[in-house]
Design a protein around this motif. Structure first.
Motif, PDB file in Angstrom:
ATOM      1  N   LYS A   4      23.691  38.148  42.352  1.00  0.00           N
ATOM      2  CA  LYS A   4      24.909  37.400  42.015  1.00  0.00           C
ATOM      3  C   LYS A   4      24.657  36.511  40.794  1.00  0.00           C
ATOM      4  N   ALA A  11      28.363  37.633  32.987  1.00  0.00           N
ATOM      5  CA  ALA A  11      29.795  37.427  32.733  1.00  0.00           C
ATOM      6  C   ALA A  11      30.025  36.210  31.827  1.00  0.00           C
ATOM      7  N   ALA A  58      38.173  36.933  42.882  1.00  0.00           N
ATOM      8  CA  ALA A  58      36.851  36.969  43.523  1.00  0.00           C
ATOM      9  C   ALA A  58      35.697  36.873  42.537  1.00  0.00           C
ATOM     10  N   MET A  59      34.770  35.971  42.820  1.00  0.00           N
ATOM     11  CA  MET A  59      33.548  35.900  42.028  1.00  0.00           C
ATOM     12  C   MET A  59      32.317  35.631  42.873  1.00  0.00           C
ATOM     13  N   SER A  88      32.234  38.686  47.040  1.00  0.00           N
ATOM     14  CA  SER A  88      31.866  39.580  48.134  1.00  0.00           C
ATOM     15  C   SER A  88      31.040  38.863  49.199  1.00  0.00           C
ATOM     16  N   ASN A 116      36.361  38.696  50.741  1.00  0.00           N
ATOM     17  CA  ASN A 116      36.175  39.880  49.887  1.00  0.00           C
ATOM     18  C   ASN A 116      34.980  40.705  50.387  1.00  0.00           C
ATOM     19  N   HIS A 141      37.115  45.503  47.643  1.00  0.00           N
ATOM     20  CA  HIS A 141      36.945  45.961  46.258  1.00  0.00           C
ATOM     21  C   HIS A 141      36.445  47.404  46.189  1.00  0.00           C
ATOM     22  N   LYS A 178      41.371  45.988  45.615  1.00  0.00           N
ATOM     23  CA  LYS A 178      41.245  45.610  44.206  1.00  0.00           C
ATOM     24  C   LYS A 178      40.129  46.355  43.500  1.00  0.00           C
ATOM     25  N   VAL A 180      37.482  46.091  40.025  1.00  0.00           N
ATOM     26  CA  VAL A 180      36.669  44.965  39.523  1.00  0.00           C
ATOM     27  C   VAL A 180      36.595  44.962  37.992  1.00  0.00           C
ATOM     28  N   SER A 203      43.147  45.302  38.569  1.00  0.00           N
ATOM     29  CA  SER A 203      41.967  44.793  37.846  1.00  0.00           C
ATOM     30  C   SER A 203      41.368  45.772  36.829  1.00  0.00           C
ATOM     31  N   GLY A 207      38.610  42.478  30.112  1.00  0.00           N
ATOM     32  CA  GLY A 207      37.958  41.194  30.376  1.00  0.00           C
ATOM     33  C   GLY A 207      36.527  41.429  30.809  1.00  0.00           C
ATOM     34  N   THR A 208      36.138  40.863  31.937  1.00  0.00           N
ATOM     35  CA  THR A 208      34.769  41.032  32.435  1.00  0.00           C
ATOM     36  C   THR A 208      34.453  42.521  32.562  1.00  0.00           C
ATOM     37  N   GLY A 251      42.003  41.250  35.192  1.00  0.00           N
ATOM     38  CA  GLY A 251      41.195  41.953  34.200  1.00  0.00           C
ATOM     39  C   GLY A 251      41.632  41.539  32.810  1.00  0.00           C
ATOM     40  N   GLY A 252      40.908  40.585  32.229  1.00  0.00           N
ATOM     41  CA  GLY A 252      41.173  40.213  30.842  1.00  0.00           C
ATOM     42  C   GLY A 252      42.393  39.356  30.631  1.00  0.00           C
ATOM     43  N   SER A 273      39.338  35.539  36.684  1.00  0.00           N
ATOM     44  CA  SER A 273      37.965  35.224  37.092  1.00  0.00           C
ATOM     45  C   SER A 273      37.195  34.684  35.904  1.00  0.00           C
ATOM     46  N   GLY A 274      36.938  35.577  34.927  1.00  0.00           N
ATOM     47  CA  GLY A 274      36.114  35.223  33.771  1.00  0.00           C
ATOM     48  C   GLY A 274      36.588  33.956  33.083  1.00  0.00           C
TER      49      GLY A 274
HETATM   50  C1  LIG Z   1      30.621  36.597  38.056  1.00  0.00           C
HETATM   51  C2  LIG Z   1      31.614  37.539  38.660  1.00  0.00           C
HETATM   52  C3  LIG Z   1      31.408  38.005  39.933  1.00  0.00           C
HETATM   53  C4  LIG Z   1      32.324  38.883  40.515  1.00  0.00           C
HETATM   54  N1  LIG Z   1      32.143  39.266  41.825  1.00  0.00           N
HETATM   55  C5  LIG Z   1      33.103  39.987  42.449  1.00  0.00           C
HETATM   56  C6  LIG Z   1      33.018  40.253  43.838  1.00  0.00           C
HETATM   57  O1  LIG Z   1      32.086  39.829  44.523  1.00  0.00           O
HETATM   58  N2  LIG Z   1      34.016  40.999  44.408  1.00  0.00           N
HETATM   59  C7  LIG Z   1      35.078  41.471  43.680  1.00  0.00           C
HETATM   60  O2  LIG Z   1      35.976  42.103  44.222  1.00  0.00           O
HETATM   61  N3  LIG Z   1      35.172  41.230  42.348  1.00  0.00           N
HETATM   62  C8  LIG Z   1      34.233  40.498  41.738  1.00  0.00           C
HETATM   63  N4  LIG Z   1      34.361  40.202  40.400  1.00  0.00           N
HETATM   64  C9  LIG Z   1      35.439  40.853  39.635  1.00  0.00           C
HETATM   65  C10 LIG Z   1      36.680  39.966  39.468  1.00  0.00           C
HETATM   66  O3  LIG Z   1      37.279  39.656  40.685  1.00  0.00           O
HETATM   67  C11 LIG Z   1      37.707  40.659  38.534  1.00  0.00           C
HETATM   68  O4  LIG Z   1      38.195  41.813  39.170  1.00  0.00           O
HETATM   69  C12 LIG Z   1      37.123  41.022  37.179  1.00  0.00           C
HETATM   70  O5  LIG Z   1      36.173  40.061  36.770  1.00  0.00           O
HETATM   71  C13 LIG Z   1      38.157  41.146  36.081  1.00  0.00           C
HETATM   72  O6  LIG Z   1      38.804  39.926  35.853  1.00  0.00           O
HETATM   73  P1  LIG Z   1      38.458  38.934  34.610  1.00  0.00           P
HETATM   74  O7  LIG Z   1      38.511  39.756  33.360  1.00  0.00           O
HETATM   75  O8  LIG Z   1      39.457  37.833  34.702  1.00  0.00           O
HETATM   76  O9  LIG Z   1      37.059  38.419  34.852  1.00  0.00           O
HETATM   77  C14 LIG Z   1      33.452  39.319  39.798  1.00  0.00           C
HETATM   78  C15 LIG Z   1      33.662  38.829  38.496  1.00  0.00           C
HETATM   79  C16 LIG Z   1      32.766  37.944  37.926  1.00  0.00           C
HETATM   80  C17 LIG Z   1      33.048  37.418  36.554  1.00  0.00           C
END
Ligand SMILES: Cc1cc2nc3c(=O)[nH]c(=O)nc-3n(C[C@H](O)[C@H](O)[C@H](O)COP(=O)(O)O)c2cc1C
Length: 335
Positions: A4, A11, A58-59, A88, A116, A141, A178, A180, A203, A207-208, A251-252, A273-274
């Motif tokens: 993690k 990220a 979720a992060m 998660s 999650n 996810h 969802k 990721v 998602s 983005g991430t 996502g982004g 998230s990001g």
């Molecule tokens: C550090 C980090 C950890 C993440 N861990 C999870 C997770 O445990 N479970 C999950 O469904 N998505 C996880 N995600 C994905 C986000 O929920 C999201 O779907 C994805 O980052 C796209 O969104 P963003 O561009 O706003 O970051 C994680 C994202 C980040 C940045």
């Protein structure tokens, strides 16, 4: 390093280049015929009414860094009464010592909290994940590309749809399936609907990028997969083809304009998230709260200019697509 923590540090330093929300424009109108104080940002999805069309997606959970991020996220979520999705639950399912890194949020945030888990998990894991934080909703996810690139990841996806179906039909809370950051196509959304899923979070990319993050953890990276996936915009256009399923977007999402565009493409709410992760990395909590406030203020401003008073009415707003996005729609027969 803990996995993690690898994901968090990966990220934090990402700077996505392409974002399909830039392929969309609103059409200016000189007579908006509303006023800013009439604009209501309330939205609803699943069985919930939320004050803004936004949830923290979720992060984290499962490390000391994760615990302190969850504390900060819970403070922001509580301030605005935003739904907060935790990372998660798998780390806490494996080892009790990580429970506190998730449970810490319930001491701070009194609003909606989402648990999650991955689609590789079985019903008993889902029930444990919900129970451990007394969750109002469960996110499941689906992250096949991330698993395939992750050195220690899953390689067998034959049971995922069955696992999801069993969980959806038996858990006591609503479920969101969802992605990721790789997006969903219309056939995925149709398959999920057919097994009883009522809400998806598409998602998409923009983005991430978990292909990049996992490739950095590999000795021999699969670099050709760094651009894998459908963008959030493409995924929303795909999901719109399927009737009677609620769609959320993440996502982004970078700012209020992306939120407005996602709502116009049919999202009931957006997840970020990001953005929150990087805000917390760069600013004190007080500034992050001010910047979140600014996000809502700017969204209200955009809606006023569009002459729209409610989140539901945003989906009736017409937008213009650039030629690449138009081409995508044509090739995929998206109407
Ligand atoms: C550090 C980090 C950890 C993440 N861990 C999870 C997770 O445990 N479970 C999950 O469904 N998505 C996880 N995600 C994905 C986000 O929920 C999201 O779907 C994805 O980052 C796209 O969104 P963003 O561009 O706003 O970051 C994680 C994202 C980040 C940045």
């Amino acid at each position: 390093m803990n996995r993690k923590d690898d994901h968090i540090s990966g990220a934090r330093k990402q700077k996505p280049l392409n974002n399909d929300f830039d392929r969309i424009r609103f059409i200016h109108r000189s007579l908006p015929q509303t006023s800013k104080d009439k604009v209501d940002l309330k939205s609803r999805f699943s069985s919930f009414i939320i004050p803004y069309p936004l949830y923290i997606n979720a992060m984290t959970g499962g490390s000391e860094t994760a615990k302190s991020i969850n504390k900060a996220l819970a403070t922001i979520a509580d301030y605005f009464n935003l739904p907060l999705a935790l990372g998660s639950a798998s780390a806490a399912i494996k080892e009790d010592k990580w429970l506190e890194s998730y449970q810490v949020v319930s001491k701070i945030h009194t609003g909606l909290t989402f648990a999650n888990i991955g689609a590789d998990k079985i019903l008993a894991d889902a029930e444990e994940a919900i129970h451990m934080i007394n969750a109002d909703l469960l996110q499941i996810h689906v992250n096949a590309p991330q698993e395939m690139i992750m050195p220690e990841g899953e390689r067998d996806f034959t049971k995922w749809l069955d696992n999801i179906e069993t969980i959806v039909k038996n858990v006591p809370v609503p479920v969101i399936v969802k992605e990721v950051g790789f997006g969903m196509n219309k056939s995925t959304v149709a398959k999920l609907k057919a097994i009883g899923v009522k809400t998806v979070d598409v998602s998409g990319s923009g983005g991430t990028n978990f292909a990049l993050i996992e490739n950095e953890r590999r000795q021999k990276p699969y670099t050709t997969l760094n651009t894998w996936g459908l963008s959030t915009v493409e995924s929303l256009l795909e999901a719109n083809q399927i009737q009677d399923i609620e769609v959320l977007a993440s996502g982004g999402i970078r700012h209020a304009m992306d939120i407005a565009k996602a709502l116009t493409l049919g999202a009931k709410a957006v997840g970020m998230s990001g953005w929150f992760l990087r805000q917390l990395d760069q600013h004190p909590l007080k500034t992050v709260i001010e910047n979140t406030e600014h996000l809502f203020d700017e969204l209200k401003t955009i809606m006023t200019l569009l002459g729209v008073n409610t989140i539901d009415a945003m989906r009736d707003v017409q937008v213009l697509f650039d030629s690449e996005l138009t081409h995508y729609c044509n090739q995929r027969n998206l109407t």
